[in-house]
Scaffold this motif. Structure first.
Motif, PDB file in Angstrom:
ATOM      1  N   ASP A 128       0.815  -1.221   0.000  1.00 32.00           N
ATOM      2  CA  ASP A 128       0.000   0.000   0.000  1.00 32.00           C
ATOM      3  C   ASP A 128       0.845   1.266   0.000  1.00 32.00           C
ATOM      4  OD1 ASP A 128      -2.288  -1.532   0.040  1.00 32.00           O
ATOM      5  OD2 ASP A 128      -2.442  -1.534   2.227  1.00 32.00           O
ATOM      6  N   ASP A 129       2.118   1.144   0.343  1.00 33.05           N
ATOM      7  CA  ASP A 129       2.994   2.322   0.431  1.00 33.05           C
ATOM      8  C   ASP A 129       3.502   2.669  -0.966  1.00 33.05           C
ATOM      9  OD1 ASP A 129       4.873   4.251   0.916  1.00 33.05           O
ATOM     10  OD2 ASP A 129       5.808   3.223   2.599  1.00 33.05           O
ATOM     11  N   GLU A 130       3.131   3.851  -1.444  1.00 34.06           N
ATOM     12  CA  GLU A 130       3.520   4.255  -2.798  1.00 34.06           C
ATOM     13  C   GLU A 130       5.029   4.409  -2.946  1.00 34.06           C
ATOM     14  OE1 GLU A 130       1.436   7.782  -3.783  1.00 34.06           O
ATOM     15  OE2 GLU A 130      -0.547   6.817  -3.858  1.00 34.06           O
ATOM     16  N   ASP A 131       5.722   4.674  -1.819  1.00 34.75           N
ATOM     17  CA  ASP A 131       7.169   4.889  -1.878  1.00 34.75           C
ATOM     18  C   ASP A 131       7.965   3.608  -1.620  1.00 34.75           C
ATOM     19  OD1 ASP A 131       6.769   7.616  -2.318  1.00 34.75           O
ATOM     20  OD2 ASP A 131       6.652   8.024  -0.173  1.00 34.75           O
ATOM     21  N   ALA A 132       7.281   2.514  -1.393  1.00 39.69           N
ATOM     22  CA  ALA A 132       7.970   1.244  -1.097  1.00 39.69           C
ATOM     23  C   ALA A 132       7.735   0.247  -2.220  1.00 39.69           C
ATOM     24  CB  ALA A 132       7.490   0.667   0.234  1.00 39.69           C
ATOM     25  N   ARG A 133       8.605  -0.739  -2.283  1.00 43.55           N
ATOM     26  CA  ARG A 133       8.464  -1.820  -3.257  1.00 43.55           C
ATOM     27  C   ARG A 133       8.402  -3.143  -2.506  1.00 43.55           C
ATOM     28  NH1 ARG A 133      12.656  -1.521  -8.074  1.00 43.55           N
ATOM     29  NH2 ARG A 133      11.279  -3.219  -8.727  1.00 43.55           N
ATOM     30  N   PRO A 134       7.223  -3.740  -2.386  1.00 40.22           N
ATOM     31  CA  PRO A 134       7.123  -5.000  -1.636  1.00 40.22           C
ATOM     32  C   PRO A 134       7.850  -6.114  -2.371  1.00 40.22           C
ATOM     33  CG  PRO A 134       5.081  -4.570  -2.824  1.00 40.22           C
ATOM     34  CD  PRO A 134       5.945  -3.339  -2.992  1.00 40.22           C
ATOM     35  N   PRO A 135       8.461  -7.046  -1.644  1.00 37.40           N
ATOM     36  CA  PRO A 135       9.132  -8.171  -2.306  1.00 37.40           C
ATOM     37  C   PRO A 135       8.115  -9.039  -3.023  1.00 37.40           C
ATOM     38  CG  PRO A 135       9.001  -8.539   0.061  1.00 37.40           C
ATOM     39  CD  PRO A 135       8.524  -7.139  -0.178  1.00 37.40           C
ATOM     40  N   MET A 136       8.499  -9.534  -4.182  1.00 38.23           N
ATOM     41  CA  MET A 136       7.630 -10.403  -4.967  1.00 38.23           C
ATOM     42  C   MET A 136       8.384 -11.678  -5.326  1.00 38.23           C
ATOM     43  SD  MET A 136       4.617  -8.977  -5.433  1.00 38.23           S
ATOM     44  CE  MET A 136       3.787  -7.386  -5.433  1.00 38.23           C
ATOM     45  N   GLY A 137       7.630 -12.735  -5.668  1.00 39.18           N
ATOM     46  CA  GLY A 137       8.246 -13.973  -6.120  1.00 39.18           C
ATOM     47  C   GLY A 137       9.159 -14.571  -5.066  1.00 39.18           C
TER      48      GLY A 137
END
Length: 600
Positions: free
Chosen positions: A185-194
């Motif tokens: 939900d944080d526009e400034d963050a990149r959640p880990p994927m895969g």
């Protein structure tokens, strides 16, 4: 289970039907068959409170297709039905799922939720696996996915996240799942994927418990279970390696007690290459090589010697017996850690030594230190050359040569800070001990300048704090002017440099003509009055923009850090007020005006 034909008016869809009662079913591939031949496969139903009415547990699509045929033809034959025992919800769910899997696999999320409901009805994973012809592991995987937070399941249902991401999120506790959703939900963050999700959960190390040479029951750190598969992982990699290396040391002692004259424990991550060795029995001096992978795996290669030793044996020689070290690996670890603790405590009370150690580490690097030099490379060769030839770079290079000389390094070396450990740490530290604090601080200033990140908010902050006047250390060049391609911006630049009257007179000129007028003003050529000390707004400290369109990195970074300067008077100039060393009042007022309109 009783089979009978039931009138369609006596049937309704059961809430237990996995396809639900609200969503309209897709009848594309079934309606033609029902029109032509009627309903052939029995619906699975049960009584719903009266002897004559039934609810459909499985067969919702056939029922709706029959309703359409009844509307089209005015009537329909009673539908074949298999009547189940009343009240058996779990069996109803199973029957619904069995039928739908045989016809068309439901979406994975629906299957997760259905299996979870079956467990609540009293079915065990083993019962479910036998019922559906699945392995116990497949059922556990399905149940693990069903235990995810509902929002994560919905994200997967809508294809917002992929199957690999979902699989690894089954490792996470509910709290960690919420942390991951917060990152999403944080526009400034990149959640880990895969696969990065597993690294995020396990702190970068995923060491499976089956890699341990020790009994995991004695491990006091956390263990994360991979419910989707059949693996579990050590949450504390450092504690794992302490216990793993202790277990390796015990195995090594066992080999030596068994008569192996040498056991070589290789560095973690170092590979054993069989083509560089030859087989050799223990009696002839063969040794054991122990390898450790970063994933926790340990291999014991018994009975090998190097190729050089093998040739020596062929010529009648012998393999030299390795001298047994005085200290075992655990004892050496004990000594090293206590030495480290004692020295660290003293360094904490010796700031002069700590300063020199820090400077030496920043210059030379170590296994725990990595400091990179700002590349100072532009998007084009022309930009790079412009930076190399500017006055500020010449001033910095002068100070850098002084620092190199103090350290006993070649003054022509491009940087004081080393690259990939091409400086030796201990000699640098000893050299710094011979210098006074002022000299060390001077060297530190150069290292900091070399490693200051270009294009960062910190540069904008320091420019204001250090009260840097760009007009005193920079002059506009052709590289800058050639890079200005925007017509609206060029209108501002023309007014900024040549004045409002000249800008108005040349509003309809081409960008090439306007650019030449700016060059003439900056050089004082072709009859133009020379404009000295001009600095475009983006390059001033603090920077500002010419338009309201945004996209000026220096301005955006300054706006991000300027609120942090509370208590310091760091006022931003009025919009349009250029930074200049020798600007007339006319030039200052021009910048505040609206841009000169450009001809289409």
């Amino acid at each position: 289970m009783e089979l009978k034909h039931i009138d369609i008016a006596c049937l309704s869809v059961s809430p237990a039907n996995m396809r639900g009662v609200k969503k309209a079913p897709d009848l594309t591939n079934i309606l033609p068959s029902v029109r032509a031949r009627g309903v052939l496969v029995p619906l699975i139903v049960r009584q719903n409170g009266s002897p004559t009415t039934y609810e459909i547990v499985a067969g919702k699509r056939r029922y709706h297709a029959a309703l359409i045929v009844a509307q089209e033809e005015g009537s329909v034959e009673p539908l074949p039905c298999a009547i189940m025992e009343a009240g058996d919800d779990a069996a109803a769910l199973e029957a619904s799922l069995i039928e739908n899997i045989a016809r068309l696999d439901p979406d994975e999320v629906t299957r997760w939720e259905t299996f979870t409901r079956l467990v609540k009805e009293g079915r065990s994973p083993e019962d479910i696996s036998l019922t559906f012809g699945l392995t116990a592991l497949q059922v556990k995987r399905t149940l693990a996915l069903g235990n995810l937070l509902p929002r994560i399941r919905n994200l997967y249902r809508s294809d917002t996240i992929d199957a690999v991401t979902v699989r690894h999120l089954t490792l996470a506790s509910k709290a960690r799942q919420r942390e991951w959703l917060a990152l999403l939900d944080d526009e400034d963050a990149r959640p880990p994927m895969g696969h990065h999700v597993k690294s995020w959960l396990l702190g970068g190390s995923a060491i499976a418990t089956d890699k341990a040479l020790f009994d995991p029951a004695g491990y006091t750190g956390g263990i994360v279970a991979d419910l989707f598969g059949d693996h579990s992982y050590f949450a504390d990699a450092d504690l794992f390696w302490q216990m793993q290396e202790a277990a390796i040391a015990q195995r090594v002692e066992g080999y030596r007690d068994a008569g192996w004259q040498d056991v070589a424990v290789m560095a973690r991550g170092e590979a054993f290459h069989s083509w560089e060795h030859e087989r050799c029995p223990k009696a002839k001096g063969g040794r054991v090589y122990v390898t450790m992978g970063h994933g926790g795996d340990v291999s014991f290669h018994e009975g090998y010697v190097t190729l050089k030793e093998a040739r020596k044996l062929e010529q009648g020689g012998t393999v030299e017996k390795a001298v047994r070290p005085e200290l075992s690996a655990p004892l050496a670890s004990y000594i090293d850690l206590h030495h480290h603790t004692a020295v660290r405590a003293k360094v904490g009370t010796a700031p002069a030594i700590a300063l020199r150690l820090m400077v030496a580490h920043a210059i030379a690097g170590s296994s725990l230190w990595r400091v990179d030099v700002a590349p100072q490379r532009g998007a084009t060769d022309a930009i790079t050359e412009s930076v190399e030839n500017c006055a500020s770079e010449a001033d910095f290079d002068k100070e850098r040569r002084i620092a190199l000389n103090l350290l006993g390094l070649n003054p022509d070396t491009p940087t004081v800070t080393g690259h990939t450990y091409d400086r030796e740490l201990i000699p640098l530290h000893l050299r710094l001990l011979d210098l006074d604090d002022a000299m060390v601080m001077g060297i530190l200033a150069i290292v900091m300048g070399e490693t200051l990140e270009a294009g960062s908010a910190l540069v904008e902050l320091l420019g204001v704090q250090l009260n840097i006047d760009m007009a005193s250390c920079w002059q506009a060049d052709d590289v800058l002017l050639d890079l200005i391609r925007d017509r609206e911006v060029m209108g501002y630049i023309l007014a900024d440099v040549a004045g409002k009257e000249a800008a108005s007179a040349n509003a309809g000129a081409t960008a090439k003509v306007q650019r030449q007028i700016v060059r003439d003003c900056l050089a004082g050529s072709n009859g133009r009055e020379q404009r000295i000390g001009w600095v475009p707004r983006w390059m001033a400290f603090p920077p500002s923009a010419y338009t309201e369109r945004g996209g000026v990195g220096s301005v955006e970074r300054w706006e991000a850090v300027s609120p942090l300067l509370e208590g310091q008077e760091a006022q931003e100039p009025e919009r349009g007020e250029p930074q200049t060393a020798d600007a007339t009042e006319d030039h200052q007022n021009i910048a505040e005006d609206e841009p000169v309109p450009q001809a289409a």
